[in-house]
Design a protein around this motif. Structure first.
Motif, PDB file in Angstrom:
ATOM      1  N   ARG A  87      46.376  45.336  43.651  1.00  0.00           N
ATOM      2  CA  ARG A  87      44.945  45.037  43.785  1.00  0.00           C
ATOM      3  C   ARG A  87      44.648  43.734  44.518  1.00  0.00           C
ATOM      4  NH1 ARG A  87      43.905  44.348  37.470  1.00  0.00           N
ATOM      5  NH2 ARG A  87      45.144  42.492  37.202  1.00  0.00           N
ATOM      6  N   LYS A  88      45.540  42.767  44.435  1.00  0.00           N
ATOM      7  CA  LYS A  88      45.297  41.504  45.130  1.00  0.00           C
ATOM      8  C   LYS A  88      45.452  41.656  46.638  1.00  0.00           C
ATOM      9  CE  LYS A  88      46.390  38.480  41.313  1.00  0.00           C
ATOM     10  NZ  LYS A  88      47.196  37.394  40.804  1.00  0.00           N
ATOM     11  N   ASN A  89      46.149  42.698  47.055  1.00  0.00           N
ATOM     12  CA  ASN A  89      46.386  42.904  48.475  1.00  0.00           C
ATOM     13  C   ASN A  89      45.402  43.891  49.101  1.00  0.00           C
ATOM     14  OD1 ASN A  89      48.672  41.243  48.347  1.00  0.00           O
ATOM     15  ND2 ASN A  89      49.885  42.944  47.582  1.00  0.00           N
ATOM     16  N   ASP A  94      37.948  41.366  47.690  1.00  0.00           N
ATOM     17  CA  ASP A  94      37.683  39.968  47.365  1.00  0.00           C
ATOM     18  C   ASP A  94      36.288  39.775  46.772  1.00  0.00           C
ATOM     19  OD1 ASP A  94      36.508  40.623  49.771  1.00  0.00           O
ATOM     20  OD2 ASP A  94      36.818  38.665  50.686  1.00  0.00           O
ATOM     21  N   THR A  95      35.546  40.874  46.614  1.00  0.00           N
ATOM     22  CA  THR A  95      34.233  40.809  45.977  1.00  0.00           C
ATOM     23  C   THR A  95      34.216  41.805  44.824  1.00  0.00           C
ATOM     24  OG1 THR A  95      33.250  42.564  47.311  1.00  0.00           O
ATOM     25  CG2 THR A  95      33.140  40.303  48.196  1.00  0.00           C
ATOM     26  N   PRO A  96      33.343  41.636  43.858  1.00  0.00           N
ATOM     27  CA  PRO A  96      33.255  42.613  42.771  1.00  0.00           C
ATOM     28  C   PRO A  96      32.929  44.021  43.282  1.00  0.00           C
ATOM     29  CG  PRO A  96      32.174  40.589  42.122  1.00  0.00           C
ATOM     30  CD  PRO A  96      32.525  40.439  43.574  1.00  0.00           C
ATOM     31  N   ASP A  97      32.040  44.121  44.267  1.00  0.00           N
ATOM     32  CA  ASP A  97      31.708  45.448  44.802  1.00  0.00           C
ATOM     33  C   ASP A  97      32.907  46.086  45.495  1.00  0.00           C
ATOM     34  OD1 ASP A  97      29.138  45.345  43.840  1.00  0.00           O
ATOM     35  OD2 ASP A  97      28.247  44.697  45.747  1.00  0.00           O
ATOM     36  N   GLY A  98      33.673  45.266  46.203  1.00  0.00           N
ATOM     37  CA  GLY A  98      34.872  45.776  46.855  1.00  0.00           C
ATOM     38  C   GLY A  98      35.905  46.246  45.849  1.00  0.00           C
ATOM     39  N   ALA A  99      36.059  45.505  44.788  1.00  0.00           N
ATOM     40  CA  ALA A  99      37.001  45.890  43.741  1.00  0.00           C
ATOM     41  C   ALA A  99      36.547  47.186  43.064  1.00  0.00           C
ATOM     42  CB  ALA A  99      37.126  44.771  42.716  1.00  0.00           C
TER      43      ALA A  99
END
Length: 169
Positions: A87-89, A94-99
């Motif tokens: 997930r870090k890659n 890098d944003t909550p929406d992206g996650a």
């Protein structure tokens, strides 16, 4: 017992449920009877263990109700492992929406895998149907990889791609 039933090929969820009710319920009943007969001194590790399991008793038997449910969560843990490690890659995470978007796509991928659907064709199918927040529950159910209509559509997509590949040769 679970290993024995799951080693067989082509076993349906209904067959798993029936097997569990026939073979596993008597074992569980014996376990609960044994557990009820145990008496431990309050505050001991045994007392805590007995209290822990007895407090979860209503939930532990629920796997018997559905052959599609697992006795443990090992499969779920394994399917999440790659996501947690990577997930870090992930791009745009890098944003909550992206996650959230990454998690949703990853969930779709794992649902497809768990139901034996080809991930590429399943995602392609979903993107052509473009469900929205206005899509009804009945329509969403038809987009699930276990739905017969969805399975047929995935087969058609696969055959169409195979035909295109062979025609190009």
């Amino acid at each position: 017992m679970e290993k024995k039933i799951h080693e067989k090929k082509g076993v349906t969820f209904d067959a798993v449920r029936e097997y569990r009710l026939e073979k596993e319920v008597p074992v569980l009943e014996g376990f609960w009877k044994w557990l009820d007969a145990q008496h431990a001194a309050k505050g001991t590790r045994m007392y805590k263990a007995l209290t822990y399991i007895q407090n979860r008793r209503p939930f532990l038997d629920t796997y018997l109700e559905d052959g599609g449910c697992s006795f443990n969560n090992n499969t779920s843990e394994r399917s999440c492992k790659a996501f947690v490690i990577g997930r870090k890659n992930f791009l745009f995470a890098d944003t909550p929406d992206g996650a959230t978007a990454s998690a949703l796509v990853y969930s779709l991928v794992e649902i497809a895998k768990a139901n034996g659907a080809d991930v590429y064709y399943y995602l392609k199918y979903l993107l052509t149907k473009t469900p929205t927040n206005l899509t009804s529950d009945e329509e969403l159910e038809k987009l699930c990889p276990w739905d017969p209509e969805c399975k047929d559509a995935l087969e058609q997509l696969h055959h169409a791609d195979q035909k295109t590949i062979f025609d190009a040769m």
